[in-house]
Design an enzyme around this catalytic site. Structure first.
Site, short mmCIF file in Angstrom:
data_model
loop_
_atom_site.label_atom_id
_atom_site.label_comp_id
_atom_site.label_asym_id
_atom_site.label_seq_id
_atom_site.Cartn_x
_atom_site.Cartn_y
_atom_site.Cartn_z
N ASP A 5 0.81 -1.22 0.00
CA ASP A 5 0.00 0.00 0.00
C ASP A 5 0.84 1.27 0.00
O ASP A 5 0.37 2.35 0.31
CB ASP A 5 -0.94 0.02 1.22
N ASP B 228 1.37 6.40 2.14
CA ASP B 228 0.92 5.13 2.69
C ASP B 228 -0.61 5.15 2.59
O ASP B 228 -1.28 5.87 3.33
CB ASP B 228 1.37 5.00 4.14
N LYS C 83 5.81 26.62 20.95
CA LYS C 83 5.31 25.64 19.98
C LYS C 83 6.46 24.95 19.24
O LYS C 83 6.62 25.07 18.02
CB LYS C 83 4.37 26.31 18.98
#
Length: 348
Positions: A226, A331, A276
């Site tokens: 996949d 994926d 962050k």
């Protein structure tokens, strides 16, 4: 990369006659002149020889005076697409590959890049999963047969590998495997050879390898069924062999940004702030290169995933390495991944 590049290595003490003989025998059209430690001093082509003879040199003259010491070189990490662009821009047909200490580790030939030579290595595709996260798309269709840009995911993988010279494929099937076998058959209509491993029960991303009846004699590639990517599988295999690894795992850099400002503390004291912050790590990309002896670490018909196999190899003292990928990669595990792949229209 040329498999015959070592035959083009010559010491600096060689004569022009010896270089001419080497050029005739190797057909590489270039000689790589190295020092006793294997470091590249320079290169010699037919043109360098002719210019030397015009200056009055004879066939017994040492090559030291005609070596071109400013040759373009590349590192093993440079992608084949970049190598091709460099060669075409500079109109050169041979390009030495050197490591960080300038040791010669290979040679690119333009003709081989444009038309990769045939590889005997097996190419194994794990296509037995149920694709549960892709339901209802996979209710009556195995995930590797789901269409992307008008053709099954599995066909994209085979075409990419075929373009890199692979022609011997093994497909591990389980869930709705008969549909995959009916579609691809023996591979003849796709110009390749295909055989099948049939799992009676799901054995994981490595376990199905224990069912291989004829053990490969050379390293082979394994990929999840996949994974869509623009990777050059031949370069990946060359990287594996060049580093003397037993098992190589392709990895991608994954970045995650913390949604909040992070307070760094020591006890109750504040020692700093990270607004962050971005965290970076390498994640498994689902493509592997393995040596034949890795199969000895698998138990027949027992479930095993690739990370477990790599852990076993590590524990046994074998060398396991990573291949950092920068190529586009998807994926196809969820419906939004399938939608994204189709939006890219086959360019990954």
């Amino acid at each position: 990369m040329s498999i015959a590049w070592k035959s083009g290595l010559l010491p600096l003490k060689s004569s022009i006659q010896e270089v001419i003989k080497n050029l005739d025998e190797t057909t590489l059209q270039i000689a790589l002149i190295i020092d006793p430690d294997g470091k590249l001093i320079g290169t010699i082509t037919d043109g360098d020889i002719r210019r030397g003879l015009l200056r009055g040199l004879d066939l017994n003259s040492p090559v030291e005076t005609i070596v071109y010491k400013d040759s373009l070189v590349v590192t093993p990490e440079m992608s084949r697409d970049m190598v091709l662009q460099l060669m075409q821009t500079n109109r050169i047909h041979q390009l030495p590959i050197v490591d960080e200490k300038r040791h010669v580790v290979g040679l690119y030939l333009l003709d081989e890049i444009l038309s990769p030579s045939s590889r005997e290595n097996s190419f194994i595709i794990m296509a037995g999963g149920r694709g549960t996260r892709l339901m209802p798309h996979t209710e009556n269709c195995p995930k590797p047969l789901l269409p992307v840009a008008g053709k099954p995911i599995l066909e994209h993988i085979i075409e990419r590998a075929k373009a890199d010279g692979f022609s011997n494929f093994i497909i591990a099937i389980h869930y709705l495997g008969h549909m995959i076998e009916d579609f691809f058959g023996d591979g003849s209509k796709f110009g390749v050879n295909i055989s099948y491993i049939k799992e009676e029960e799901a054995l994981g991303t490595a376990g199905a390898l224990s069912l291989i009846k004829e053990i490969p004699k050379v390293p082979f590639i394994v990929t999840n069924g996949d994974v869509l990517t623009d990777i050059h599988y031949g370069d990946f295999l060359d990287f594996h062999e060049r580093h003397g690894a037993t098992a190589t795992m392709s990895v991608r850099l994954h970045e995650w940004q913390h949604p909040f400002g992070v307070v760094r503390t020591k006890g109750v004291d504040i020692v700093g702030f990270d607004e962050k912050p971005v965290y970076r790590s390498h994640v498994n990309a689902g493509i592997y290169a393995l040596n034949p002896d890795t199969l000895e670490k698998l138990l027949p018909k027992k479930h095993c995933d690739m990370p477990t196999l790599f852990t076993r190899l590590n524990s046994a003292g074998f060398r396991t390495i990573v291949y950092p990928m920068h190529e586009p990669w998807i994926d196809v595990g969820r419906p939004d991944d399938l939608e994204k792949a189709n939006l890219q229209d086959g360019s990954f």
